[in-house]
Design a protein around this motif. Sequence first.
Motif, PDB file in Angstrom:
ATOM      1  N   LYS A 165       0.808  -1.227   0.000  1.00 12.51           N
ATOM      2  CA  LYS A 165       0.000   0.000   0.000  1.00 12.51           C
ATOM      3  C   LYS A 165       0.837   1.270   0.000  1.00 12.51           C
ATOM      4  CE  LYS A 165      -3.616  -2.566   0.184  1.00 12.51           C
ATOM      5  NZ  LYS A 165      -4.351  -2.819  -1.082  1.00 12.51           N
ATOM      6  N   LYS A 166       2.069   1.174   0.490  1.00 12.79           N
ATOM      7  CA  LYS A 166       2.926   2.361   0.524  1.00 12.79           C
ATOM      8  C   LYS A 166       4.354   1.973   0.160  1.00 12.79           C
ATOM      9  CE  LYS A 166       4.179   6.375   3.347  1.00 12.79           C
ATOM     10  NZ  LYS A 166       3.789   7.309   2.251  1.00 12.79           N
ATOM     11  N   TYR A 167       4.868   2.603  -0.878  1.00 11.73           N
ATOM     12  CA  TYR A 167       6.218   2.321  -1.363  1.00 11.73           C
ATOM     13  C   TYR A 167       7.207   3.373  -0.887  1.00 11.73           C
ATOM     14  CZ  TYR A 167       4.471  -1.245  -4.587  1.00 11.73           C
ATOM     15  OH  TYR A 167       3.908  -2.365  -5.123  1.00 11.73           O
ATOM     16  N   ASN A 168       8.459   2.965  -0.814  1.00 14.68           N
ATOM     17  CA  ASN A 168       9.553   3.902  -0.560  1.00 14.68           C
ATOM     18  C   ASN A 168       9.972   4.489  -1.904  1.00 14.68           C
ATOM     19  OD1 ASN A 168      11.988   5.210  -0.098  1.00 14.68           O
ATOM     20  ND2 ASN A 168      12.712   3.684   1.366  1.00 14.68           N
ATOM     21  N   PRO A 169       9.673   5.775  -2.157  1.00 16.41           N
ATOM     22  CA  PRO A 169       9.964   6.350  -3.470  1.00 16.41           C
ATOM     23  C   PRO A 169      11.451   6.491  -3.762  1.00 16.41           C
ATOM     24  CG  PRO A 169       9.234   8.061  -1.954  1.00 16.41           C
ATOM     25  CD  PRO A 169       9.047   6.751  -1.243  1.00 16.41           C
ATOM     26  N   ASN A 170      12.290   6.300  -2.747  1.00 13.60           N
ATOM     27  CA  ASN A 170      13.737   6.464  -2.928  1.00 13.60           C
ATOM     28  C   ASN A 170      14.453   5.154  -3.236  1.00 13.60           C
ATOM     29  OD1 ASN A 170      13.657   9.306  -2.267  1.00 13.60           O
ATOM     30  ND2 ASN A 170      13.368   8.698  -0.128  1.00 13.60           N
ATOM     31  N   LYS A 171      13.711   4.045  -3.227  1.00 10.94           N
ATOM     32  CA  LYS A 171      14.329   2.747  -3.515  1.00 10.94           C
ATOM     33  C   LYS A 171      13.913   2.274  -4.911  1.00 10.94           C
ATOM     34  CE  LYS A 171      15.061  -0.324  -0.400  1.00 10.94           C
ATOM     35  NZ  LYS A 171      14.940  -1.390   0.639  1.00 10.94           N
ATOM     36  N   VAL A 172      14.893   2.018  -5.744  1.00 10.85           N
ATOM     37  CA  VAL A 172      14.659   1.656  -7.142  1.00 10.85           C
ATOM     38  C   VAL A 172      14.973   0.188  -7.369  1.00 10.85           C
ATOM     39  CG1 VAL A 172      15.334   2.119  -9.539  1.00 10.85           C
ATOM     40  CG2 VAL A 172      15.202   4.007  -7.888  1.00 10.85           C
ATOM     41  N   VAL A 173      14.093  -0.489  -8.073  1.00 10.87           N
ATOM     42  CA  VAL A 173      14.324  -1.883  -8.443  1.00 10.87           C
ATOM     43  C   VAL A 173      15.376  -1.925  -9.545  1.00 10.87           C
ATOM     44  CG1 VAL A 173      13.276  -4.012  -9.281  1.00 10.87           C
ATOM     45  CG2 VAL A 173      11.935  -2.435  -7.867  1.00 10.87           C
ATOM     46  N   THR A 174      16.385  -2.753  -9.368  1.00 15.18           N
ATOM     47  CA  THR A 174      17.454  -2.832 -10.366  1.00 15.18           C
ATOM     48  C   THR A 174      16.930  -3.405 -11.679  1.00 15.18           C
ATOM     49  OG1 THR A 174      18.125  -5.007  -9.538  1.00 15.18           O
ATOM     50  CG2 THR A 174      19.248  -3.076  -8.618  1.00 15.18           C
ATOM     51  N   GLN A 175      17.582  -3.030 -12.767  1.00 13.15           N
ATOM     52  CA  GLN A 175      17.109  -3.430 -14.087  1.00 13.15           C
ATOM     53  C   GLN A 175      17.094  -4.935 -14.271  1.00 13.15           C
ATOM     54  OE1 GLN A 175      15.852  -1.120 -16.306  1.00 13.15           O
ATOM     55  NE2 GLN A 175      15.093  -2.977 -17.315  1.00 13.15           N
ATOM     56  N   ASP A 176      18.052  -5.638 -13.673  1.00 10.60           N
ATOM     57  CA  ASP A 176      18.082  -7.088 -13.847  1.00 10.60           C
ATOM     58  C   ASP A 176      16.854  -7.745 -13.221  1.00 10.60           C
ATOM     59  OD1 ASP A 176      19.270  -6.329 -11.307  1.00 10.60           O
ATOM     60  OD2 ASP A 176      19.864  -8.415 -11.048  1.00 10.60           O
ATOM     61  N   LYS A 177      16.375  -7.211 -12.104  1.00  7.08           N
ATOM     62  CA  LYS A 177      15.174  -7.758 -11.481  1.00  7.08           C
ATOM     63  C   LYS A 177      13.930  -7.433 -12.309  1.00  7.08           C
ATOM     64  CE  LYS A 177      16.891  -7.706  -6.702  1.00  7.08           C
ATOM     65  NZ  LYS A 177      16.727  -9.145  -6.414  1.00  7.08           N
ATOM     66  N   VAL A 178      13.867  -6.211 -12.813  1.00  3.19           N
ATOM     67  CA  VAL A 178      12.742  -5.835 -13.678  1.00  3.19           C
ATOM     68  C   VAL A 178      12.727  -6.717 -14.919  1.00  3.19           C
ATOM     69  CG1 VAL A 178      11.729  -3.997 -15.087  1.00  3.19           C
ATOM     70  CG2 VAL A 178      12.709  -3.453 -12.852  1.00  3.19           C
ATOM     71  N   ASP A 179      13.897  -6.927 -15.506  1.00  7.31           N
ATOM     72  CA  ASP A 179      13.984  -7.744 -16.718  1.00  7.31           C
ATOM     73  C   ASP A 179      13.528  -9.174 -16.453  1.00  7.31           C
ATOM     74  OD1 ASP A 179      14.900  -5.628 -18.232  1.00  7.31           O
ATOM     75  OD2 ASP A 179      17.022  -6.182 -18.051  1.00  7.31           O
TER      76      ASP A 179
ATOM     77  N   ARG B  56       8.541  -1.791  -0.235  1.00  8.77           N
ATOM     78  CA  ARG B  56       7.649  -1.265   0.796  1.00  8.77           C
ATOM     79  C   ARG B  56       8.344  -0.202   1.643  1.00  8.77           C
ATOM     80  NH1 ARG B  56       6.941  -7.117   3.578  1.00  8.77           N
ATOM     81  NH2 ARG B  56       6.758  -7.591   1.355  1.00  8.77           N
ATOM     82  N   ALA B  57       7.572   0.802   2.045  1.00 10.09           N
ATOM     83  CA  ALA B  57       8.090   1.851   2.915  1.00 10.09           C
ATOM     84  C   ALA B  57       8.325   1.302   4.323  1.00 10.09           C
ATOM     85  CB  ALA B  57       7.120   3.021   2.958  1.00 10.09           C
ATOM     86  N   ASP B  58       9.244   1.913   5.048  1.00 10.13           N
ATOM     87  CA  ASP B  58       9.555   1.454   6.406  1.00 10.13           C
ATOM     88  C   ASP B  58       8.386   1.683   7.355  1.00 10.13           C
ATOM     89  OD1 ASP B  58      12.102   0.646   5.664  1.00 10.13           O
ATOM     90  OD2 ASP B  58      12.994   2.593   6.122  1.00 10.13           O
ATOM     91  N   GLU B  59       7.561   2.666   7.052  1.00  2.00           N
ATOM     92  CA  GLU B  59       6.405   2.932   7.899  1.00  2.00           C
ATOM     93  C   GLU B  59       5.286   3.545   7.058  1.00  2.00           C
ATOM     94  OE1 GLU B  59       7.756   7.300   9.630  1.00  2.00           O
ATOM     95  OE2 GLU B  59       8.178   5.494  10.816  1.00  2.00           O
ATOM     96  N   GLY B  60       4.078   3.488   7.599  1.00  2.00           N
ATOM     97  CA  GLY B  60       2.952   4.131   6.921  1.00  2.00           C
ATOM     98  C   GLY B  60       2.089   3.187   6.106  1.00  2.00           C
ATOM     99  N   ASP B  61       2.451   1.882   6.066  1.00  2.00           N
ATOM    100  CA  ASP B  61       1.653   0.903   5.325  1.00  2.00           C
ATOM    101  C   ASP B  61       0.835   0.101   6.321  1.00  2.00           C
ATOM    102  OD1 ASP B  61       0.610  -1.193   3.794  1.00  2.00           O
ATOM    103  OD2 ASP B  61       2.374  -1.289   2.500  1.00  2.00           O
ATOM    104  N   TRP B  62      -0.467   0.331   6.347  1.00  5.01           N
ATOM    105  CA  TRP B  62      -1.329  -0.313   7.342  1.00  5.01           C
ATOM    106  C   TRP B  62      -1.422  -1.823   7.187  1.00  5.01           C
ATOM    107  CZ3 TRP B  62      -5.483  -3.103   5.562  1.00  5.01           C
ATOM    108  CH2 TRP B  62      -5.905  -2.848   4.249  1.00  5.01           C
ATOM    109  N   LEU B  63      -1.099  -2.326   5.993  1.00  2.91           N
ATOM    110  CA  LEU B  63      -1.294  -3.753   5.729  1.00  2.91           C
ATOM    111  C   LEU B  63      -0.059  -4.603   5.992  1.00  2.91           C
ATOM    112  CD1 LEU B  63      -3.294  -5.892   4.639  1.00  2.91           C
ATOM    113  CD2 LEU B  63      -2.561  -5.277   2.321  1.00  2.91           C
TER     114      LEU B  63
END
Length: 212
Positions: free
Chosen positions: A15-29, A187-194
């Motif tokens: 429900k809440k993502y950390n906008p500063n953490k990017v998935v590496t291209q190899d994982k996306v691929d 996921r964000a470190d805090e703020g995600d109720w689920l």
Amino acid sequence: MSDVISNLTWRYATKKYNPNKVVTQDKVDLILEAIRLTATSSGLQPYEVLVVTNPALREQIKPHAWNQSQITDSSHLLVFAAWDNYTAERINQMFDLTNEIRGFKNEGWENYRAMLLNTYPQRDAETNFQHAARQAYIGLGSALIAAAEQKVDSTPIEGFDPAKVDEILNLEQKGLRSVVLMPLGYRADEGDWLVNLTKVRRSREQFITEVN
């Protein structure tokens, strides 16, 4: 417990993502390759996946997706877009590709092509789109499993206005219609109720029926 079950137990609809953490291209691929290799009816692959990282486009999409923060805070936004119709050209393209890659023609395969050509293009476009959309959901399932295997968070989202997303991404020009969205990220470190709530599913006895 197998890795597959462990990973599926770990995953949840973030429900809440950390906008500063990017998935590496190899994982996306890897996730995209899992989608590409997914089964589809008659092997037609009647959908495409758009990987949206452009912040401006995602900001445009957000108000048409109930202002869900996952749209803009995630690392990547996958858009599953199904064919708006089955046409002879699209069917022939996939059958021709099969013949090219395998290096031969098969009479049974060509008969099957003819059967599809005599059936699908004659149906109304909405019926064909709905069929194609169901194939996209099979790909979504593979994407969820692949993301969990990579310990990448994800969220399947149907709560959006497809017509608006189609307009923003110019999908009509490609003969596509958006079906489901899938943010990827962490996921964000805090703020995600689920995040810390126990996963709830019906018991095996309530969910599975053995027919012998």
